[in-house]
Design a protein around this motif. Structure first.
Motif, PDB file in Angstrom:
ATOM      1  N   GLU A  99     -33.657  53.147 -21.141  1.00 18.79           N
ATOM      2  CA  GLU A  99     -34.977  53.149 -20.506  1.00 18.79           C
ATOM      3  C   GLU A  99     -35.036  54.012 -19.239  1.00 18.79           C
ATOM      4  O   GLU A  99     -35.979  53.900 -18.457  1.00 18.79           O
ATOM      5  CB  GLU A  99     -35.388  51.706 -20.183  1.00 18.79           C
ATOM      6  CG  GLU A  99     -35.639  50.879 -21.444  1.00 18.79           C
ATOM      7  CD  GLU A  99     -36.212  49.510 -21.131  1.00 18.79           C
ATOM      8  OE1 GLU A  99     -37.439  49.339 -21.205  1.00 18.79           O
ATOM      9  OE2 GLU A  99     -35.418  48.608 -20.812  1.00 18.79           O
ATOM     10  N   LYS A 113     -28.623  47.136 -16.185  1.00 19.16           N
ATOM     11  CA  LYS A 113     -30.061  46.917 -16.178  1.00 19.16           C
ATOM     12  C   LYS A 113     -30.549  47.134 -14.745  1.00 19.16           C
ATOM     13  O   LYS A 113     -29.944  46.596 -13.802  1.00 19.16           O
ATOM     14  CB  LYS A 113     -30.378  45.489 -16.629  1.00 19.16           C
ATOM     15  CG  LYS A 113     -30.087  45.284 -18.117  1.00 19.16           C
ATOM     16  CD  LYS A 113     -30.325  43.852 -18.511  1.00 19.16           C
ATOM     17  CE  LYS A 113     -30.150  43.694 -20.016  1.00 19.16           C
ATOM     18  NZ  LYS A 113     -30.181  42.277 -20.415  1.00 19.16           N
ATOM     19  N   VAL A 165     -38.314  54.738 -16.719  1.00 17.98           N
ATOM     20  CA  VAL A 165     -38.357  54.478 -15.269  1.00 17.98           C
ATOM     21  C   VAL A 165     -38.752  55.762 -14.527  1.00 17.98           C
ATOM     22  O   VAL A 165     -39.575  55.730 -13.606  1.00 17.98           O
ATOM     23  CB  VAL A 165     -36.998  53.927 -14.768  1.00 17.98           C
ATOM     24  CG1 VAL A 165     -36.944  53.865 -13.255  1.00 17.98           C
ATOM     25  CG2 VAL A 165     -36.749  52.535 -15.358  1.00 17.98           C
ATOM     26  N   TYR A 220     -34.831  47.070 -16.514  1.00 13.64           N
ATOM     27  CA  TYR A 220     -34.867  48.182 -17.471  1.00 13.64           C
ATOM     28  C   TYR A 220     -33.434  48.546 -17.848  1.00 13.64           C
ATOM     29  O   TYR A 220     -32.613  48.830 -16.970  1.00 13.64           O
ATOM     30  CB  TYR A 220     -35.550  49.402 -16.843  1.00 13.64           C
ATOM     31  CG  TYR A 220     -36.981  49.144 -16.433  1.00 13.64           C
ATOM     32  CD1 TYR A 220     -38.034  49.358 -17.318  1.00 13.64           C
ATOM     33  CD2 TYR A 220     -37.271  48.666 -15.147  1.00 13.64           C
ATOM     34  CE1 TYR A 220     -39.348  49.107 -16.935  1.00 13.64           C
ATOM     35  CE2 TYR A 220     -38.581  48.406 -14.761  1.00 13.64           C
ATOM     36  CZ  TYR A 220     -39.614  48.636 -15.658  1.00 13.64           C
ATOM     37  OH  TYR A 220     -40.913  48.384 -15.278  1.00 13.64           O
TER      38      TYR A 220
END
Ligand code: SF4
Length: 353
Positions: free
Chosen positions: A329, A298, A333, A324
């Motif tokens: 993701e 993350k 980003v 994120y």
């Protein structure tokens, strides 16, 4: 019968802990004082302070004092009719009977921790794993036994120290109750690591990080966007991504570099030896690094120094401690970075020389 001597509260609380340790909601337990390395050229945290190990007796004594305060607060709460809930009224009553606690910074910390459910603890200061393994295990066992409500205990650690422990030692520390380690990676670029005097090379970072993962810790790695300045930003971005891909930690956390007065990096900026990136250049570096990240961590921007704004003027990135999730993701980003690049960001005053 002679009267019981009044309990003296002299437990220690250090200054620093990561924001992700629940704001003011973590119990802070100081197991060492300051930083045993203390040479990183961007860091001002413990510069005037000497590193000291604390004995297990001292630290366990601190834990016992904290437990005594917790028990007294609960007893008073029952007596006042609050059913054991930690209320302001119970705190005031305890402060009346032990006025020295008014002047102890740790009392508010304990009060906030109890009010938030007494769930997390953080071991201070900069590198708790430098303690002898059996001593750290002893402290962790005592902490867990004393406060069974804890569901997460974390600490800062240096890659090098983690790498120097055997896997069995790390597993013993993990089993005794340390759940997460926060490691300052800063960069994965060897030349830059040397320049900032991090005291570890990229292989050392990889070795320490992988060992922490194998031992079963949750691993948070911190990196510093902008640390390479105008001369080294590309190598900084690409090599940091390379090292983080190899480690594949649970979290990476962005701590953008800014020069702090009194540090050697600040001096270098004044002499022109180091040139700071503009806001857009920082975003370009971030984009390059994100493009090269192929891992399952993350990515978190959980600090005020991640100041970039989006097209509507709000913060570009969420400052959530959970960040994120990559790879899911990653595109999000990258799209946010593109948005930030169009938004004409400027470095805020507090991040300028
Ligand atoms: S190891 Fe951490 S606390 Fe110690 S000097 Fe480096 S950045 Fe500062």
């Amino acid at each position: 019968m002679s009267a019981q001597p009044a309990q003296k509260y002299d437990f220690e609380v250090g200054v620093y802990r990561p924001p992700s340790e629940g704001g003011s909601a973590s119990l802070l337990v100081r197991v060492t004082r300051n930083c045993p390395w203390n040479r990183c050229e961007f860091c001002s945290m413990y510069k005037s302070e000497k590193f000291e190990l604390r004995s297990t007796a001292e630290v366990k004594g601190d834990i016992d004092q904290i437990a005594d305060i917790c028990n007294k607060l609960k007893d008073i709460s029952w007596k006042l009719g609050y059913g054991g809930n930690i209320t302001r009224e119970a705190a005031i009553e305890l402060l009346n009977s032990a006025p020295e606690l008014n002047y102890h910074g740790g009392f508010v910390m304990i009060f906030n921790w109890l009010q938030s459910g007494a769930k997390t603890a953080f071991l201070q200061d900069a590198n708790s794993l430098i303690m002898k393994t059996d001593q750290l295990v002893d402290i962790l066992q005592h902490l867990r036994k004393t406060f069974p409500t804890l569901n997460r205990v974390t600490s800062y650690a240096r890659s090098k120290t983690v790498a120097q422990k055997s896997l069995d030692e790390l597993k013993a520390i993990r089993t005794a109750g340390l759940d997460r380690v926060h490691i300052g990676l800063e960069t994965g670029d060897d030349e830059l690591l040397k320049k900032i005097k991090k005291g570890v090379d990229s292989q050392g970072h990889i070795k320490g990080g992988k060992k922490a993962m194998t031992a079963g810790f949750q691993l948070s790695e911190y990196w510093m966007p902008g640390l390479g300045g105008k001369a080294m930003w590309q190598n900084h971005a690409i090599n940091t991504a390379r090292v983080l891909n190899e480690i594949d930690p649970h979290y990476i956390r962005s701590r953008p570099f800014y020069p702090i007065a009194g540090t050697p990096m600040h001096e270098r900026m004044i002499t022109g030896d180091f040139q700071q990136l503009s806001a857009d250049e920082q975003l370009a570096e971030l984009k390059l690094m994100m493009e090269h990240l192929n891992f399952n961590a993350k990515v978190c921007f959980d600090h005020a120094a991640n100041y970039w704004r989006g097209r509507r003027g709000g913060l570009l990135f969420s400052q959530s401690y959970e960040g994120y999730k990559f790879p899911e993701e990653k595109d999000r980003v990258l799209a946010l970075i593109d948005e930030g690049l169009k938004a004409k960001n400027k470095r805020p005053e507090f991040l300028r020389l």
